[in-house]
Each structure stands twice: as C-alpha cells, then as structure tokens.
Design a protein around this motif. Sequence first.
Motif, PDB file in Angstrom:
ATOM      1  N   THR A 101      55.184  45.275  23.712  1.00 28.76           N
ATOM      2  CA  THR A 101      54.445  45.466  24.901  1.00 28.76           C
ATOM      3  C   THR A 101      53.288  46.789  24.965  1.00 28.76           C
ATOM      4  OG1 THR A 101      56.230  47.021  25.486  1.00 28.76           O
ATOM      5  CG2 THR A 101      56.259  44.570  26.254  1.00 28.76           C
TER       6      THR A 101
ATOM      7  N   SER B 151      56.340  36.309  26.850  1.00 31.10           N
ATOM      8  CA  SER B 151      55.794  36.528  28.059  1.00 31.10           C
ATOM      9  C   SER B 151      55.757  35.164  28.970  1.00 31.10           C
ATOM     10  CB  SER B 151      54.209  36.753  28.178  1.00 31.10           C
ATOM     11  OG  SER B 151      53.501  35.783  27.172  1.00 31.10           O
ATOM     12  N   SER B 152      55.482  35.056  30.066  1.00 29.93           N
ATOM     13  CA  SER B 152      55.595  33.780  30.768  1.00 29.93           C
ATOM     14  C   SER B 152      54.966  32.702  30.419  1.00 29.93           C
ATOM     15  CB  SER B 152      55.051  34.103  32.291  1.00 29.93           C
ATOM     16  OG  SER B 152      53.619  34.553  32.176  1.00 29.93           O
TER      17      SER B 152
ATOM     18  N   LEU C 101      56.850  39.887  23.271  1.00 29.24           N
ATOM     19  CA  LEU C 101      57.407  41.142  23.886  1.00 29.24           C
ATOM     20  C   LEU C 101      58.470  41.950  23.399  1.00 29.24           C
ATOM     21  CD1 LEU C 101      57.427  40.005  27.688  1.00 29.24           C
ATOM     22  CD2 LEU C 101      55.469  40.725  26.330  1.00 29.24           C
TER      23      LEU C 101
END
Length: 314
Positions: A176, A157-158, A164
């Motif tokens: 997810t 993820s960011s 993910l």
Amino acid sequence: MDQSTTLDIEALKMTQEQYILASQSIHLQRPGCVAVYPVGLYGWRKRCLYFFLLLLLVIMIVNLALTVWIIKVMNFTVNGMGDLQVSRDGIRLEGISEFLLPLYVNEIQSRKDSPLVLRAESNVTLNARNSQGQLTGQLTVDAEAVEVQCQRLEVRSSNSERLLFSATEEQVSIGTDKLTVTGAEGAVFGHSVETPLIQAVASQDLKLESPTRTLTMEAPRGVEVSARTGGLKALCRKDLHLQSTEGEIFLDADAIRLETLPLGTYAASSGPSSSSPRTQKVYEVCVCPSGKLYLSPAESSSTCQAVSNICLWS
C-alpha cells in the motif's frame, strides 16, 4: 423219459424268427411294473408357500407406497430435489443447507444479490490438497482466532491487479501507499525495520522509542531527521552517538541549545583570567579529543585546552 424232461426241451425250443425279433426290438420297453410318485406341494408346505407369496406382495406394496411418499415429500424432480437443483454448471442450493460430513467442491459461489455465509457450531475449516492428497493450505476460523497455514499469503486489491499484503516464512511485504497504525501504543517491532520513510499523521507527534534496548538508525547514504512545524527532541539514558564515517553531520536550525554542559577551567598563559565566573556571561563551546563537549570562558582568543579537567577526566 419222464415228463419234466419233456417240458424242459419244449421250453428250450425257440424258433429262429422269435429270437431275431427279440434281439432287434431293443427299443421296446420290457414289460414290468413301474412305480408312480406324486409330484407337487400338498398339505402344510403348500399353505406356507402361499403365505410367503402373500407376505412378499404386501412388502412390495408398502415399499412402493413409501417410495411414492418420499418422492412427494422431498419434492424429487428431473432437475434435482427440492431446493437442490442439479445442472451442467454444478449444484444450486436455495435457502440454508447443512452438511454433516466433509464437502469436496471446486468452487462455492453465492447469488449476485446475496452474500455467502458459512456457519458452524465450533469452527469453519477450509482445506486445500494436491493430487496426492497432501494438505497444502488450511484456513481455520473459530471463536478465538483466524489461522492460515500456507506457503504464501496474499491480499490483493478489488481488481486483483495490485498486491496489498504478502507474507512468507522469509519476509512480509506491504504494497500500500501508506501504512497507518491507529493503536494507542503504536507499532512494536521485535527486530529491525527497513523503510524509506517514517512519518506521523498530520497534527500528531512521531515518537521512536526503545524502552529497554538501544535505538539505532542506519542508512548507506545518510539519515535525515526533520521536524517542519514542531520541535525535535532526542532523549537517552546513557550516550547519544551521531556518527558519519565519510561525510559530515549537519545541525541546521535557527537556534541550537546544548543545556547543562559542564564548565571547564581555563589556565591563562599570562596570569589569571580577567573575568570571574560570577561576571562571565559569554562562554565558548569546546570539544575534547574524546568528543565530549564543555564550556570555557570566552576570551579574545580560543580558551579550549586539551589539558582541561573535563577532558582529562572524561
């Protein structure tokens, strides 16, 4: 005596003082005729030397002028060259840069207000090597595909806290909350799939299909198939098996319809049946020892028989 003998004796007479002086004065040079040679360059040798010196001076002046011109054109400064700035943190390039040979760096980072773009005529290849120079990872982007060669591929993820997607030689993991497949043909699996839930998107149908092979659903604690707002349909070409090794099979619905069941014969113990097939409207569902279902005319008591023609020929 003749005169020659007298001259020889006189010539041999040398006083002791002259002998001593002659033997002690070794530092004195003997008189003689010394040859004198001229030292220096004269004639054509001298002219050639002057010519080479003049040519060397011209080359030095031209070289100095070219050096100054290159420094002026390339904009060399103390901090770098033109758009290339060298600092303690690394090298900073402004504008478009072209590399004709491999580039070895620890990190490539763009400015905060602009993206990082890598362009190539054929492909872009990123290699990672260990301390021995062996290739440990490779990313290749070309016009046809994106290829990644590594021991483990991860997509996070960011904030880099949640995994993910990960892929290795043994398994592929998706972290997810929901996996959505938007293709018209759905998802095709060549082998088994392990998942706790398979659910369709709202207002759309869920279809599990195996066009050429069998479709098997197994679970150690049971399999639940439910349709909350629509119907449930199971179609197969040959046999449909519902098996429970230790428990029961529940079919919970307002109406359960078993269509096109064969009609078995009923041999009453006390004469023929009171109802003919034309007037019979109520039937009983019977199960053979083999598990096959068939219909039998409903009477006051059960009419299912293990010796029915359906069970004998099943």
